[in-house]
Design a protein around this motif. Structure first.
Motif, PDB file in Angstrom:
ATOM      1  N   GLU A  86       0.857  -1.173   0.000  1.00 44.26           N
ATOM      2  CA  GLU A  86       0.000   0.000   0.000  1.00 44.26           C
ATOM      3  C   GLU A  86       0.901   1.233   0.000  1.00 44.26           C
ATOM      4  OE1 GLU A  86      -3.992  -1.472   2.223  1.00 44.26           O
ATOM      5  OE2 GLU A  86      -2.391  -0.739   3.514  1.00 44.26           O
ATOM      6  N   THR A  87       0.604   2.153  -0.886  1.00 46.57           N
ATOM      7  CA  THR A  87       1.418   3.358  -0.990  1.00 46.57           C
ATOM      8  C   THR A  87       0.664   4.543  -0.420  1.00 46.57           C
ATOM      9  OG1 THR A  87       0.582   3.750  -3.220  1.00 46.57           O
ATOM     10  CG2 THR A  87       2.657   2.556  -3.040  1.00 46.57           C
ATOM     11  N   GLY A  88       1.417   5.444   0.150  1.00 50.68           N
ATOM     12  CA  GLY A  88       0.836   6.678   0.650  1.00 50.68           C
ATOM     13  C   GLY A  88       1.125   7.808  -0.317  1.00 50.68           C
ATOM     14  N   TYR A  89       0.233   8.776  -0.343  1.00 49.56           N
ATOM     15  CA  TYR A  89       0.415   9.914  -1.231  1.00 49.56           C
ATOM     16  C   TYR A  89       1.398  10.892  -0.600  1.00 49.56           C
ATOM     17  CZ  TYR A  89      -0.571  14.012  -4.050  1.00 49.56           C
ATOM     18  OH  TYR A  89      -0.442  15.102  -4.868  1.00 49.56           O
ATOM     19  N   ARG A  90       2.577  10.996  -1.219  1.00 44.76           N
ATOM     20  CA  ARG A  90       3.623  11.938  -0.803  1.00 44.76           C
ATOM     21  C   ARG A  90       3.977  11.835   0.690  1.00 44.76           C
ATOM     22  NH1 ARG A  90       2.655  17.701  -3.232  1.00 44.76           N
ATOM     23  NH2 ARG A  90       4.750  17.818  -2.453  1.00 44.76           N
ATOM     24  N   HIS A  94       4.991  14.605   4.127  1.00 48.66           N
ATOM     25  CA  HIS A  94       3.958  14.851   5.141  1.00 48.66           C
ATOM     26  C   HIS A  94       4.570  15.071   6.516  1.00 48.66           C
ATOM     27  CE1 HIS A  94      -0.007  14.497   3.386  1.00 48.66           C
ATOM     28  NE2 HIS A  94       0.446  13.525   2.606  1.00 48.66           N
ATOM     29  N   SER A 103      -3.179  10.270   2.908  1.00 47.72           N
ATOM     30  CA  SER A 103      -3.916   9.424   1.968  1.00 47.72           C
ATOM     31  C   SER A 103      -3.107   8.164   1.676  1.00 47.72           C
ATOM     32  CB  SER A 103      -4.182  10.178   0.662  1.00 47.72           C
ATOM     33  OG  SER A 103      -5.052  11.257   0.912  1.00 47.72           O
ATOM     34  N   VAL A 104      -3.807   7.029   1.661  1.00 45.65           N
ATOM     35  CA  VAL A 104      -3.183   5.724   1.422  1.00 45.65           C
ATOM     36  C   VAL A 104      -4.015   4.979   0.379  1.00 45.65           C
ATOM     37  CG1 VAL A 104      -2.514   3.507   2.446  1.00 45.65           C
ATOM     38  CG2 VAL A 104      -2.299   5.623   3.794  1.00 45.65           C
ATOM     39  N   ARG A 105      -3.329   4.392  -0.591  1.00 48.14           N
ATOM     40  CA  ARG A 105      -3.997   3.572  -1.614  1.00 48.14           C
ATOM     41  C   ARG A 105      -4.018   2.129  -1.127  1.00 48.14           C
ATOM     42  NH1 ARG A 105      -5.579   4.975  -6.173  1.00 48.14           N
ATOM     43  NH2 ARG A 105      -4.165   6.756  -6.334  1.00 48.14           N
ATOM     44  N   LEU A 112      -7.851   5.164  -3.186  1.00 54.41           N
ATOM     45  CA  LEU A 112      -7.140   6.096  -2.327  1.00 54.41           C
ATOM     46  C   LEU A 112      -8.097   6.543  -1.233  1.00 54.41           C
ATOM     47  CD1 LEU A 112      -4.358   7.528  -2.157  1.00 54.41           C
ATOM     48  CD2 LEU A 112      -5.424   9.450  -3.352  1.00 54.41           C
ATOM     49  N   THR A 114      -8.527   8.632   2.595  1.00 52.22           N
ATOM     50  CA  THR A 114      -7.932   9.670   3.425  1.00 52.22           C
ATOM     51  C   THR A 114      -8.126   9.310   4.891  1.00 52.22           C
ATOM     52  OG1 THR A 114      -8.386  11.324   1.741  1.00 52.22           O
ATOM     53  CG2 THR A 114      -7.908  12.144   3.944  1.00 52.22           C
TER      54      THR A 114
END
Length: 124
Positions: A86-90, A94, A103-105, A112, A114
């Motif tokens: 699972e990847t997080g947005y930026r 943060h 945010s995590v996909r 995605l 939040t």
């Protein structure tokens, strides 16, 4: 290295107008003085940096916080299977402090989501 316990819960969204405290993550990770994930500290003890995914009473998933040169920070539940990551947005940029949003996909549907950081405390 100081590890922090970072507790994330699902933020408000269409499906959950009040959020959902039964969906989220418990992360143990090193943070720098500004509250960012500390890659240099992580490199010294990556096995200590864990993630627990909890999701509406389903069996919790246990994994690791991993830094990948291409993907950045990843929640990895099985090192032999990249499909479960699972990847997080930026996440590298943060600040991890109470009240901030992340945010995590997810690996199930690739959506995605939040999350709000509900607490950041020294682990131990």
């Amino acid at each position: 290295m100081t590890l922090y316990h970072i507790h994330l819960v699902m933020a408000r969204n269409k499906e959950f107008p009040e959020g959902n405290v039964h969906r989220g993550y418990d992360i143990h990770a090193p943070l720098d003085a500004d509250g960012h994930l500390d890659e240099a500290a992580w490199e010294k003890a990556p096995a200590a940096c864990t993630v627990v995914r909890f999701w509406d009473g389903a069996r919790s998933e246990l994994g690791y916080l991993v830094h990948d040169a291409k993907a950045g920070w990843v929640f990895d539940y099985d090192p032999a299977d990249e499909d479960d990551d699972e990847t997080g947005y930026r996440l590298s940029s943060h600040v991890f402090k109470t009240g901030e949003y992340i945010s995590v996909r997810d690996h199930d549907a690739g959506e995605l989501h939040t999350f709000v950081i509900s607490s950041v405390t020294p682990a131990g």
